[in-house]
Design a protein around this motif. Structure first.
Motif, PDB file in Angstrom:
ATOM      1  N   THR A  24       1.043  -0.929  -0.225  1.00  0.00           N
ATOM      2  CA  THR A  24       0.051   0.741  -0.385  1.00  0.00           C
ATOM      3  C   THR A  24       0.870   1.464   0.296  1.00  0.00           C
ATOM      4  N   GLY A  25       2.236   0.905   0.201  1.00  0.00           N
ATOM      5  CA  GLY A  25       3.456   2.444   0.444  1.00  0.00           C
ATOM      6  C   GLY A  25       2.489   3.298   1.558  1.00  0.00           C
ATOM      7  N   GLN A  26       1.891   2.561   2.660  1.00  0.00           N
ATOM      8  CA  GLN A  26       2.034   4.018   3.811  1.00  0.00           C
ATOM      9  C   GLN A  26       3.453   3.489   4.842  1.00  0.00           C
ATOM     10  N   HIS A  27       4.103   2.711   4.256  1.00  0.00           N
ATOM     11  CA  HIS A  27       4.873   2.491   6.130  1.00  0.00           C
ATOM     12  C   HIS A  27       6.231   3.257   4.987  1.00  0.00           C
ATOM     13  N   SER A  28       7.175   3.658   6.270  1.00  0.00           N
ATOM     14  CA  SER A  28       8.220   4.272   6.029  1.00  0.00           C
ATOM     15  C   SER A  28       9.090   3.619   7.163  1.00  0.00           C
ATOM     16  N   LEU A  29      10.217   3.703   7.031  1.00  0.00           N
ATOM     17  CA  LEU A  29      11.903   3.388   7.669  1.00  0.00           C
ATOM     18  C   LEU A  29      12.992   4.545   7.936  1.00  0.00           C
ATOM     19  N   GLU A  30      12.700   5.103   9.013  1.00  0.00           N
ATOM     20  CA  GLU A  30      13.821   5.889   8.666  1.00  0.00           C
ATOM     21  C   GLU A  30      15.401   4.881   8.859  1.00  0.00           C
ATOM     22  N   VAL A  31      16.491   5.774   8.295  1.00  0.00           N
ATOM     23  CA  VAL A  31      18.378   5.238   7.855  1.00  0.00           C
ATOM     24  C   VAL A  31      18.848   6.136   8.198  1.00  0.00           C
ATOM     25  N   PRO A  32      20.215   5.645   9.013  1.00  0.00           N
ATOM     26  CA  PRO A  32      20.089   4.305   9.587  1.00  0.00           C
ATOM     27  C   PRO A  32      19.285   3.593  10.187  1.00  0.00           C
ATOM     28  N   GLY A  33      18.887   2.428  10.286  1.00  0.00           N
ATOM     29  CA  GLY A  33      17.881   1.668  11.277  1.00  0.00           C
ATOM     30  C   GLY A  33      17.749  -0.141  11.034  1.00  0.00           C
ATOM     31  N   GLY A 255      25.607  -6.452  14.577  1.00  0.00           N
ATOM     32  CA  GLY A 255      24.686  -6.495  15.398  1.00  0.00           C
ATOM     33  C   GLY A 255      25.173  -5.825  16.309  1.00  0.00           C
ATOM     34  N   ARG A 256      26.292  -5.914  16.621  1.00  0.00           N
ATOM     35  CA  ARG A 256      27.454  -5.868  17.893  1.00  0.00           C
ATOM     36  C   ARG A 256      27.453  -3.228  17.951  1.00  0.00           C
ATOM     37  N   PRO A 257      26.845  -2.978  18.440  1.00  0.00           N
ATOM     38  CA  PRO A 257      26.864  -1.320  18.235  1.00  0.00           C
ATOM     39  C   PRO A 257      27.771  -0.864  17.780  1.00  0.00           C
ATOM     40  N   ASP A 258      29.755  -0.985  18.018  1.00  0.00           N
ATOM     41  CA  ASP A 258      30.830  -0.623  17.371  1.00  0.00           C
ATOM     42  C   ASP A 258      30.884  -1.074  16.187  1.00  0.00           C
ATOM     43  N   GLU A 259      30.513  -2.704  15.630  1.00  0.00           N
ATOM     44  CA  GLU A 259      30.804  -2.780  14.374  1.00  0.00           C
ATOM     45  C   GLU A 259      29.367  -2.115  13.868  1.00  0.00           C
ATOM     46  N   VAL A 260      28.473  -1.864  14.775  1.00  0.00           N
ATOM     47  CA  VAL A 260      27.276  -0.718  13.258  1.00  0.00           C
ATOM     48  C   VAL A 260      27.722   0.534  13.261  1.00  0.00           C
ATOM     49  N   LEU A 261      28.678   0.799  14.032  1.00  0.00           N
ATOM     50  CA  LEU A 261      29.033   2.506  13.800  1.00  0.00           C
ATOM     51  C   LEU A 261      29.477   2.126  12.248  1.00  0.00           C
ATOM     52  N   ALA A 262      30.834   1.442  12.720  1.00  0.00           N
ATOM     53  CA  ALA A 262      31.761   1.945  11.528  1.00  0.00           C
ATOM     54  C   ALA A 262      31.102   1.087  10.409  1.00  0.00           C
ATOM     55  N   GLU A 265      29.638   4.313   8.828  1.00  0.00           N
ATOM     56  CA  GLU A 265      30.307   4.697   8.478  1.00  0.00           C
ATOM     57  C   GLU A 265      30.707   4.222   6.551  1.00  0.00           C
ATOM     58  N   ALA A 266      30.991   3.502   6.639  1.00  0.00           N
ATOM     59  CA  ALA A 266      31.206   2.933   5.642  1.00  0.00           C
ATOM     60  C   ALA A 266      30.253   2.821   4.596  1.00  0.00           C
ATOM     61  N   GLY A 267      28.316   3.239   4.613  1.00  0.00           N
ATOM     62  CA  GLY A 267      27.653   3.452   3.746  1.00  0.00           C
ATOM     63  C   GLY A 267      26.883   1.848   4.236  1.00  0.00           C
ATOM     64  N   VAL A 268      26.117   1.627   4.589  1.00  0.00           N
ATOM     65  CA  VAL A 268      25.104   0.910   4.946  1.00  0.00           C
ATOM     66  C   VAL A 268      23.936   1.870   5.733  1.00  0.00           C
ATOM     67  N   ASP A 269      22.744   1.401   5.321  1.00  0.00           N
ATOM     68  CA  ASP A 269      21.368   1.977   5.595  1.00  0.00           C
ATOM     69  C   ASP A 269      20.985   0.588   6.872  1.00  0.00           C
ATOM     70  N   LEU A 270      20.527  -0.706   6.400  1.00  0.00           N
ATOM     71  CA  LEU A 270      19.451  -0.972   7.014  1.00  0.00           C
ATOM     72  C   LEU A 270      20.649  -2.070   8.227  1.00  0.00           C
ATOM     73  N   LYS A 412      30.043   8.004  18.892  1.00  0.00           N
ATOM     74  CA  LYS A 412      31.183   6.431  18.925  1.00  0.00           C
ATOM     75  C   LYS A 412      32.018   6.635  20.407  1.00  0.00           C
ATOM     76  N   ARG A 413      32.809   8.147  21.343  1.00  0.00           N
ATOM     77  CA  ARG A 413      32.996   7.979  21.805  1.00  0.00           C
ATOM     78  C   ARG A 413      32.264   6.859  23.454  1.00  0.00           C
ATOM     79  N   ARG A 414      31.169   8.059  23.205  1.00  0.00           N
ATOM     80  CA  ARG A 414      29.741   6.933  24.418  1.00  0.00           C
ATOM     81  C   ARG A 414      29.717   5.219  24.450  1.00  0.00           C
ATOM     82  N   VAL A 415      29.523   5.036  23.054  1.00  0.00           N
ATOM     83  CA  VAL A 415      29.125   3.843  23.031  1.00  0.00           C
ATOM     84  C   VAL A 415      30.850   2.546  23.094  1.00  0.00           C
ATOM     85  N   LEU A 416      31.790   3.335  22.222  1.00  0.00           N
ATOM     86  CA  LEU A 416      33.026   2.924  23.084  1.00  0.00           C
ATOM     87  C   LEU A 416      33.387   3.055  24.721  1.00  0.00           C
TER      88      LEU A 416
END
Length: 427
Positions: A24-33, A255-262, A265-270, A412-416
């Motif tokens: 239906t096209g009614q949903h959306s998802l913020e990225v990165p997410g 899924g690890r937070p440090d790896e998600v952040l990296a 930064e490399a261009g991943v959205d989801l 990044k400083r907070r997470v690490l």
């Protein structure tokens, strides 16, 4: 499906919204997410009512063929698709091949088949069977069939090349069936990028997949434990240069937070949100800091979260900083969580995370969770999953705010655990 980018940070980190999701096209998802990780449509440990006490859940629910394939005959008899079968409402359904939280044996894929592993053992899928399952599931989007068995280090160049060739051939066959299928009208396909740890094959896979009429891309074979983060970043950066800017990139198995952040930064959205479930199964609570603003929503409707484990003693007596733990075994506790089975929590009457607004932290203490775990009470998994899910999705909200406000380095400083907020040491 339409990706609208509002910012690109340092040339690669992308902030935006994935719009017009679902038939239906009614949903959306913020990225990165991240997507909502489920087993057969249910978030582990949580009933639907309990799940929806959490706010700001993702609009996309992930289900996997590894769990669904053995129920194909039942679903075909039901006829109305997996969404109605599982009682899912007001959500976008994404169907992937494997469950990221469950490692599966390798060595079973062939030129014409891939294997998934359900509760009853191995199920071999041809393209015809794979597409018959998609017609039965009736998702809003699905991952194309892929030969993703080249993530292990030491895989030969010949095997990696064969994996890329097979995956492209599977994609072409899937697209041919898809385009001639009335049942899949309006359903989107994500092409899969393989290539192991070989840069040339990664680039070739990305370039060739981008030539096909796909709605987005799954980056496979880069999961936690398969390679170090520096190599993962190098490969993702090279691949994303080959992909169109207006289509989303979904990274599998990280899924690890440090790896998600990296990877952002490399261009991943989801990402897939299996990490909270893994922590829950270990009897652990996510307890890492991520607040970058005064917005109380980012800390669960309360003051900033506490950085629980800036420095932790390992069994060998050494210390490690958040994010430095060995990722090779995904069943091992990471430095982003606390082990509530540890006897030091017997008389610890603080919440899991100071300031967290989830039901568990508002109503219960660490000592109570410790008691539930050591007595094997089912409520332990429920309360931990409530907290871990809330904490993890709040981290992604903080990540988007950090990108929007040029505070990614602060995050990044907070997470690490580097000079951000309070710290607490295990004695």
């Amino acid at each position: 499906m339409k990706l609208e980018l509002s910012r690109v940070v340092q040339g690669r980190g992308r902030l935006g919204v994935l719009k017009e999701l679902g038939k239906t096209g009614q949903h959306s998802l913020e990225v990165p997410g991240c997507l909502l990780h489920t087993h057969l449509g249910a978030v582990p440990h949580l009933t639907r009512d309990t799940l929806h006490t959490l706010s700001n859940l993702p609009s996309v629910t992930q289900v996997t063929l590894s769990n669904i394939a053995e129920h194909q005959e039942v679903l075909e008899e039901f006829k109305d698709g997996f969404r109605r079968f599982a009682g899912l409402h007001n959500t976008v359904l994404y169907c992937s091949l494997h469950d990221p939280a469950t490692p599966c044996p390798t060595g079973y894929n062939t030129t014409k088949t891939v294997s998934v592993w359900g509760s009853g053992g191995r199920i071999e899928l041809t393209v015809a069977k794979f597409m018959a399952l998609q017609k039965t599931v009736q998702p809003d989007w699905y991952q194309s069939m892929a030969d993703g068995e080249t993530w292990q280090s030491g895989t030969s160049r010949k095997r990696v090349r064969k994996s890329v060739d097979r995956t492209l051939a599977h994609l072409d066959e899937c697209l041919l069936v898809h385009q001639n299928s009335q049942e899949l009208e309006g359903v989107e396909v994500f092409g899969v990028v393989e290539g192991g740890d070989i840069l040339e094959e990664r680039v070739r896979s990305g370039r060739e997949t981008a030539k096909r009429p796909v709605a987005g891309f799954c980056l496979d074979g880069l999961q936690t434990g398969s390679m170090d983060q520096a190599l993962r970043t190098q490969l993702i950066t090279a691949v994303t240069k080959e992909l169109p800017e207006d289509k989303p990139r979904l990274l599998q198995g990280v899924g690890r937070p440090d790896e998600v952040l990296a990877c952002v930064e490399a261009g991943v959205d989801l990402f897939e949100s299996f990490f909270p479930f893994q922590a829950t199964e270990r009897g652990c609570a996510l307890c890492f800091g991520f607040d970058v603003s005064s917005d109380p929503e980012l800390a669960g409707r309360a003051p900033p979260a506490v950085v629980e484990l800036a420095e932790e003693k390992t069994a060998s007596g050494e210390t490690r900083q958040n994010g430095d733990s060995n990722p090779a075994d995904q069943s091992r506790m990471t430095s982003f969580e606390i082990d509530l089975k540890d006897k030091r929590h017997r008389d610890d009457f603080r919440p899991l995370v100071e300031g967290c607004g989830c039901y568990c932290c508002v109503n219960h203490q660490r000592a109570y969770l410790h008691h539930l775990l050591v007595t094997n009470e089912l409520l332990a998994g429920v309360l931990l999953m409530i907290h871990n899910t809330a904490h993890y999705h709040a981290f992604f909200r903080a990540l988007r705010e950090a990108l929007a406000n040029d505070k990614l380095d602060v995050l990044k400083r907070r997470v690490l655990g580097e000079g951000g907020g309070q710290t607490e040491r295990n004695e």
